[in-house]
Design a protein around this motif. Sequence first.
Motif, PDB file in Angstrom:
ATOM      1  N   SER A  10     120.079 106.737  39.008  1.00  0.00           N
ATOM      2  CA  SER A  10     118.765 107.052  38.450  1.00  0.00           C
ATOM      3  C   SER A  10     118.435 108.490  38.823  1.00  0.00           C
ATOM      4  N   GLY A  11     117.969 109.247  37.851  1.00  0.00           N
ATOM      5  CA  GLY A  11     117.595 110.630  38.093  1.00  0.00           C
ATOM      6  C   GLY A  11     116.185 110.784  38.608  1.00  0.00           C
ATOM      7  N   SER A  12     115.544 109.691  38.952  1.00  0.00           N
ATOM      8  CA  SER A  12     114.145 109.720  39.369  1.00  0.00           C
ATOM      9  C   SER A  12     113.984 109.304  40.824  1.00  0.00           C
ATOM     10  N   LEU A  13     113.062 109.985  41.503  1.00  0.00           N
ATOM     11  CA  LEU A  13     112.705 109.614  42.870  1.00  0.00           C
ATOM     12  C   LEU A  13     111.424 108.778  42.925  1.00  0.00           C
ATOM     13  N   LEU A  22     115.046 100.357  34.410  1.00  0.00           N
ATOM     14  CA  LEU A  22     115.988 100.110  33.319  1.00  0.00           C
ATOM     15  C   LEU A  22     117.380  99.805  33.867  1.00  0.00           C
ATOM     16  N   LEU A  23     117.802 100.546  34.876  1.00  0.00           N
ATOM     17  CA  LEU A  23     119.110 100.295  35.486  1.00  0.00           C
ATOM     18  C   LEU A  23     119.148  98.940  36.190  1.00  0.00           C
ATOM     19  N   LEU A  24     118.068  98.583  36.854  1.00  0.00           N
ATOM     20  CA  LEU A  24     118.001  97.274  37.514  1.00  0.00           C
ATOM     21  C   LEU A  24     118.021  96.136  36.489  1.00  0.00           C
ATOM     22  N   ILE A  76     123.976 106.269  33.809  1.00  0.00           N
ATOM     23  CA  ILE A  76     122.945 107.210  34.232  1.00  0.00           C
ATOM     24  C   ILE A  76     121.689 107.041  33.392  1.00  0.00           C
ATOM     25  N   ALA A  77     120.551 106.940  34.066  1.00  0.00           N
ATOM     26  CA  ALA A  77     119.233 106.973  33.419  1.00  0.00           C
ATOM     27  C   ALA A  77     118.448 108.083  34.106  1.00  0.00           C
ATOM     28  N   CYS A  78     118.168 109.142  33.368  1.00  0.00           N
ATOM     29  CA  CYS A  78     117.546 110.317  33.971  1.00  0.00           C
ATOM     30  C   CYS A  78     116.326 110.737  33.157  1.00  0.00           C
TER      31      CYS A  78
END
Length: 178
Positions: A10-13, A22-24, A76-78
Amino acid sequence: MAEWRVLCLSGSLRRRSGNTSLLLAARQLAPNTLALDMYDGLAQLPLFNPDDEVDPLPASVQALRAAVGSSDALLIACPEYAHGIPGAFKNLLDWLVGSLEFPGKPVLLLNTSARSHHASAALREVLQTMSARLLDSSCVTIPLPGVGCEVESILANDSFCKGLRDALNALCRALLRE
Protein backbone atom coordinates in the motif's frame (compact mmCIF):
# COMPACT_ATOMS: atom_id res chain seq x y z
CA MET A 1 -2.24 -24.68 -0.35
CA ALA A 2 -1.26 -21.55 -2.23
CA GLU A 3 0.91 -21.92 -5.29
CA TRP A 4 2.12 -18.30 -5.47
CA ARG A 5 3.06 -15.67 -2.88
CA VAL A 6 1.96 -12.12 -3.64
CA LEU A 7 3.33 -9.20 -1.65
CA CYS A 8 0.76 -6.44 -1.16
CA LEU A 9 2.19 -2.91 -1.03
CA SER A 10 0.00 0.00 0.00
CA GLY A 11 1.35 3.41 -0.93
CA SER A 12 -0.53 5.03 1.93
CA LEU A 13 0.43 5.65 5.54
CA ARG A 14 -3.13 6.63 6.58
CA ARG A 15 -4.62 4.62 9.43
CA ARG A 16 -7.92 4.38 7.51
CA SER A 17 -6.56 4.04 3.98
CA GLY A 18 -8.82 2.97 1.16
CA ASN A 19 -5.76 1.58 -0.63
CA THR A 20 -4.84 -0.60 2.33
CA SER A 21 -8.48 -1.64 2.76
CA LEU A 22 -8.63 -2.64 -0.90
CA LEU A 23 -5.56 -4.84 -0.49
CA LEU A 24 -6.99 -6.42 2.66
CA ALA A 25 -10.24 -7.12 0.80
CA ALA A 26 -8.26 -8.63 -2.07
CA ARG A 27 -6.56 -10.93 0.42
CA GLN A 28 -9.98 -12.24 1.50
CA LEU A 29 -11.18 -12.66 -2.09
CA ALA A 30 -8.02 -14.24 -3.49
CA PRO A 31 -8.29 -17.67 -5.06
CA ASN A 32 -6.66 -20.46 -3.05
CA THR A 33 -3.71 -20.50 -5.49
CA LEU A 34 -2.60 -17.07 -4.21
CA ALA A 35 -1.27 -16.22 -0.76
CA LEU A 36 -1.45 -12.45 -0.31
CA ASP A 37 0.93 -11.06 2.32
CA MET A 38 0.63 -7.45 3.51
CA TYR A 39 3.83 -5.42 3.79
CA ASP A 40 3.58 -3.14 6.82
CA GLY A 41 7.03 -1.57 7.04
CA LEU A 42 6.53 1.55 4.89
CA ALA A 43 6.78 3.97 7.83
CA GLN A 44 9.94 2.29 9.17
CA LEU A 45 12.07 2.76 6.03
CA PRO A 46 14.81 5.37 6.34
CA LEU A 47 15.03 8.10 3.74
CA PHE A 48 16.85 6.74 0.72
CA ASN A 49 20.44 7.89 0.29
CA PRO A 50 22.68 6.10 -2.22
CA ASP A 51 25.55 6.47 0.27
CA ASP A 52 23.62 4.18 2.64
CA GLU A 53 23.06 1.48 0.05
CA VAL A 54 25.98 -0.60 1.31
CA ASP A 55 26.26 -3.70 3.45
CA PRO A 56 24.89 -3.96 5.95
CA LEU A 57 21.70 -2.33 4.75
CA PRO A 58 19.32 -0.96 7.38
CA ALA A 59 17.26 -3.81 8.87
CA SER A 60 13.99 -2.39 7.53
CA VAL A 61 15.44 -2.30 3.99
CA GLN A 62 16.73 -5.86 4.34
CA ALA A 63 13.24 -6.95 5.42
CA LEU A 64 11.63 -5.17 2.45
CA ARG A 65 14.02 -6.73 -0.04
CA ALA A 66 13.59 -10.17 1.53
CA ALA A 67 9.79 -9.84 1.30
CA VAL A 68 10.03 -8.83 -2.36
CA GLY A 69 12.49 -11.62 -3.05
CA SER A 70 10.30 -14.30 -1.50
CA SER A 71 7.24 -13.20 -3.47
CA ASP A 72 6.22 -14.37 -6.93
CA ALA A 73 4.43 -11.09 -7.72
CA LEU A 74 3.54 -7.71 -6.24
CA LEU A 75 0.09 -6.20 -5.81
CA ILE A 76 0.27 -2.42 -5.42
CA ALA A 77 -2.45 0.05 -4.42
CA CYS A 78 -1.07 3.57 -4.28
CA PRO A 79 -2.93 6.85 -3.82
CA GLU A 80 -2.25 10.06 -5.66
CA TYR A 81 -0.92 13.00 -3.68
CA ALA A 82 -0.38 16.41 -5.33
CA HIS A 83 -0.59 14.73 -8.76
CA GLY A 84 2.18 12.26 -7.91
CA ILE A 85 3.35 9.23 -6.00
CA PRO A 86 3.34 9.87 -2.23
CA GLY A 87 6.87 10.50 -0.95
CA ALA A 88 6.93 7.56 1.45
CA PHE A 89 6.04 5.11 -1.32
CA LYS A 90 8.55 6.62 -3.75
CA ASN A 91 11.12 6.17 -0.97
CA LEU A 92 10.20 2.47 -0.77
CA LEU A 93 10.67 2.14 -4.53
CA ASP A 94 14.01 3.95 -4.36
CA TRP A 95 15.26 1.32 -1.89
CA LEU A 96 14.33 -1.38 -4.43
CA VAL A 97 16.04 0.23 -7.45
CA GLY A 98 19.43 -1.28 -6.64
CA SER A 99 18.08 -4.60 -5.41
CA LEU A 100 18.51 -7.91 -7.16
CA GLU A 101 15.09 -9.08 -5.95
CA PHE A 102 12.92 -6.64 -7.91
CA PRO A 103 13.79 -6.73 -11.65
CA GLY A 104 11.39 -8.84 -13.69
CA LYS A 105 8.90 -9.13 -10.83
CA PRO A 106 5.28 -9.26 -12.09
CA VAL A 107 3.32 -6.28 -10.76
CA LEU A 108 -0.44 -5.75 -10.70
CA LEU A 109 -1.65 -2.20 -10.00
CA LEU A 110 -4.90 -1.32 -8.29
CA ASN A 111 -6.26 2.23 -8.41
CA THR A 112 -8.93 3.34 -5.93
CA SER A 113 -10.00 6.55 -7.69
CA ALA A 114 -11.35 7.07 -11.19
CA ARG A 115 -10.16 10.70 -10.95
CA SER A 116 -6.59 9.74 -10.06
CA HIS A 117 -4.37 9.22 -13.09
CA HIS A 118 -1.23 11.31 -12.53
CA ALA A 119 0.21 9.06 -9.83
CA SER A 120 -0.75 5.96 -11.76
CA ALA A 121 1.12 7.18 -14.84
CA ALA A 122 4.13 8.21 -12.74
CA LEU A 123 4.08 4.88 -10.91
CA ARG A 124 4.03 2.96 -14.19
CA GLU A 125 6.99 5.01 -15.46
CA VAL A 126 9.01 4.38 -12.30
CA LEU A 127 8.19 0.66 -12.24
CA GLN A 128 9.09 0.24 -15.92
CA THR A 129 12.39 2.04 -15.29
CA MET A 130 13.01 -0.41 -12.44
CA SER A 131 12.42 -3.36 -14.83
CA ALA A 132 9.12 -4.49 -13.31
CA ARG A 133 6.94 -6.70 -15.46
CA LEU A 134 3.75 -4.65 -15.39
CA LEU A 135 0.61 -6.64 -16.01
CA ASP A 136 -1.15 -3.84 -17.89
CA SER A 137 -4.08 -5.92 -19.07
CA SER A 138 -4.95 -6.78 -15.48
CA CYS A 139 -4.60 -3.37 -13.86
CA VAL A 140 -7.92 -2.27 -12.50
CA THR A 141 -9.62 0.80 -11.08
CA ILE A 142 -11.99 0.15 -8.19
CA PRO A 143 -13.60 3.57 -7.56
CA LEU A 144 -13.91 3.62 -3.77
CA PRO A 145 -16.09 6.35 -2.25
CA GLY A 146 -13.17 8.14 -0.54
CA VAL A 147 -11.08 8.30 2.60
CA GLY A 148 -11.94 5.82 5.30
CA CYS A 149 -13.47 3.14 3.10
CA GLU A 150 -13.38 0.00 5.24
CA VAL A 151 -12.73 -3.59 4.17
CA GLU A 152 -16.29 -4.58 5.12
CA SER A 153 -17.84 -1.97 2.81
CA ILE A 154 -15.64 -3.14 -0.07
CA LEU A 155 -16.61 -6.77 0.52
CA ALA A 156 -20.29 -5.78 0.69
CA ASN A 157 -20.15 -4.21 -2.79
CA ASP A 158 -20.63 -6.78 -5.57
CA SER A 159 -19.03 -4.53 -8.19
CA PHE A 160 -15.89 -3.97 -6.11
CA CYS A 161 -15.63 -7.71 -5.39
CA LYS A 162 -16.04 -8.60 -9.05
CA GLY A 163 -13.31 -6.13 -10.05
CA LEU A 164 -10.93 -7.53 -7.45
CA ARG A 165 -11.66 -11.15 -8.35
CA ASP A 166 -11.19 -10.42 -12.06
CA ALA A 167 -7.85 -8.72 -11.37
CA LEU A 168 -6.64 -11.55 -9.12
CA ASN A 169 -7.68 -14.16 -11.67
CA ALA A 170 -5.77 -12.24 -14.35
CA LEU A 171 -2.74 -12.29 -12.04
CA CYS A 172 -3.09 -16.07 -11.69
CA ARG A 173 -3.23 -16.45 -15.48
CA ALA A 174 -0.09 -14.32 -15.86
CA LEU A 175 1.75 -16.40 -13.25
CA LEU A 176 0.68 -19.61 -14.97
CA ARG A 177 2.30 -18.41 -18.20
CA GLU A 178 5.70 -17.97 -16.51
